[in-house]
Design an enzyme around this catalytic site. Structure first.
Site: not given
Ligand code: PLP
Length: 413
Positions: A127, A198, A223-224, A372
């Site tokens: 990401f 992650d 938030y997911k 997606r």
């Molecule tokens: C793998 C991954 N890491 C990090 C993030 C986002 O990080 P942040 O909450 O700092 O915007 C996302 C967002 O979709 C993601 O898919």
């Protein structure tokens, strides 16, 4: 094998042991929501809870709420709850800041924990924020750090005596491909490096066993699949064995050993609290807690079983009903190598997704050509899968995607 019918999907819903959980979400009528991998929907409990926190705790009890309502240790308490979902001990997790900021803290900590080593190994397709944060830290550290980006099948061979950290996202944000966390962590350790995972697309979606895999560090989004609301705080994990040795660079007062002693010199708090920086965002933490409390009530194995059945059904229906439209399945076909999402590849992916959204089927688009779809098992039904593919079939067969309005690119895709 005969084709999957809508009636068969309805029968799967009738037999689904998780079906009742859908009623816990405020999903709008007529919408099929397949984007919980980007922003989880609103749990019904959240609204009342936030209202109460705002009106009673903030409104009436004011600053005394930090003690009276336990605001001050909410990052730890909520961290301990999330720990149960991802195979960590309660004191190994804390909720704070964004995933991006937490990556900065943990990559920095890892580099310090591996003196004499300067390479951070990651995947080219990781990401972007993970890569951008590592690049930014690389600028700061100069010759003391180098980011090395590779393809997935080159990772293990690239780990060597200069590797400080292997940094990967377990479930690929585009395709849903899932890494073998235990194997790659072992490979990192064999090279003398640490492993940082992650879990943005894992926590609440697939069973995770951080300690079983021997992971050193981890981050993830609220938030997911944890349904904490837009921009919900993130979590970070530091294995117990590293906590007293690890130092992070955002040395704010909430990570101090005695924040209310107001000393001049920074002293890291013992344990995971040293990974806090500033004042915790209480309203956001409370909203996240409501989302996490929902997920915690459901067996993670049952969640995985259902999301696998949903993604299998989607792939099967695309094969059976959309063959003539030129989609390719970008996600692994083997269920065990796939998270709770499926990506399709198509040259007209962007307008196709917009046309679907106009029909109430919400997925998203990831450049250059990916459609997606997330299948969060707490609220997505098997008939939703059937109806979504039916809508996709109509959008393609009637060339609805070809309307100019669907080709206007918005800021968020
Ligand atoms: C793998 C991954 N890491 C990090 C993030 C986002 O990080 P942040 O909450 O700092 O915007 C996302 C967002 O979709 C993601 O898919």
């Amino acid at each position: 094998m005969s084709c999957l019918t809508r009636a068969a999907c309805a029968a799967m819903d009738a037999a689904d042991p998780l079906a009742a959980w859908r009623a816990h979400f405020a999903l709008p009528e007529g919408v099929i929501y397949l984007d919980g991998n980007s922003l989880g929907p609103l749990p019904r409990a959240t609204e009342a809870l936030i209202h109460d926190v705002v009106r009673r705790q903030w409104g009436e009890d004011l600053i005394t709420s930090w003690n009276r309502h336990g605001w001050v240790d909410l990052p730890q308490r909520l961290g301990a709850k999330i720990a149960r979902l991802i195979g960590a001990q309660p004191h190994e997790l804390i909720v704070a800041d964004s995933t991006s900021v937490n990556l900065f803290k943990l990559i920095s900590a890892a580099i310090k924990l591996r003196p004499g080593r300067r390479t951070v190994v990651s995947e080219r397709g990781n990401f972007p924020t993970d890569l951008y944060v590592a690049q930014g830290l690389g600028e700061l550290l100069g010759a003391r750090m180098e980011l090395r980006l590779l393809d997935c099948d080159e990772l293990e061979a690239a780990l060597d005596e200069d590797t400080a950290l292997l940094m990967l996202t377990q479930v690929d944000y585009r395709t849903g491909r899932m890494h073998d966390m235990a194997r790659l962590t072992r490979a990192a350790h064999d090279a003398g490096a640490l492993a940082l995972w992650d879990l943005a697309h894992s926590a609440g979606a697939v069973p995770v066993d951080l300690n079983g895999a021997g992971a050193d560090l981890a981050v993830g989004c609220g938030y997911k699949y944890l349904n904490g609301g837009p921009g919900a705080p993130a979590f970070l994990f530091v294995a117990e064995r590293w906590q007293e040795l690890a130092r992070q660079p955002i040395t704010g007062w909430f990570g101090h050993a005695a924040p209310f002693a107001f000393e001049t010199a920074y002293q890291p708090a013992p344990g995971i609290a040293r990974f806090l920086a500033g004042t915790p965002p209480i309203l956001s933490l409370k909203a996240l807690e409501a989302g996490v409390d929902l997920v915690l009530q459901v067996d993670q194995g049952a969640l995985r079983q259902k999301s696998t059945a949903l993604t299998e059904s989607f792939i099967r229906l695309i094969d059976e009903r959309c063959r003539e439209f030129g989609f390719t399945i970008a996600s692994p076909r083997a269920a065990e190598a796939r998270g709770a999402q499926v990506a399709l590849r198509h040259a007209e992916g962007y307008p196709v997704v917009q046309a679907l959204i106009a029909r109430g089927v919400i997925g998203d688009f990831r450049a250059p050509d990916l459609l997606r779809f997330g299948f969060a098992p707490l609220y997505v039904r098997f008939v939703d899968v059937w109806d979504a593919v039916d809508a996709l079939r109509a959008v393609m067969a009637e060339r609805i995607w070809d309307q100019p309005a669907f080709k206007q690119r918005a800021a968020v895709t």
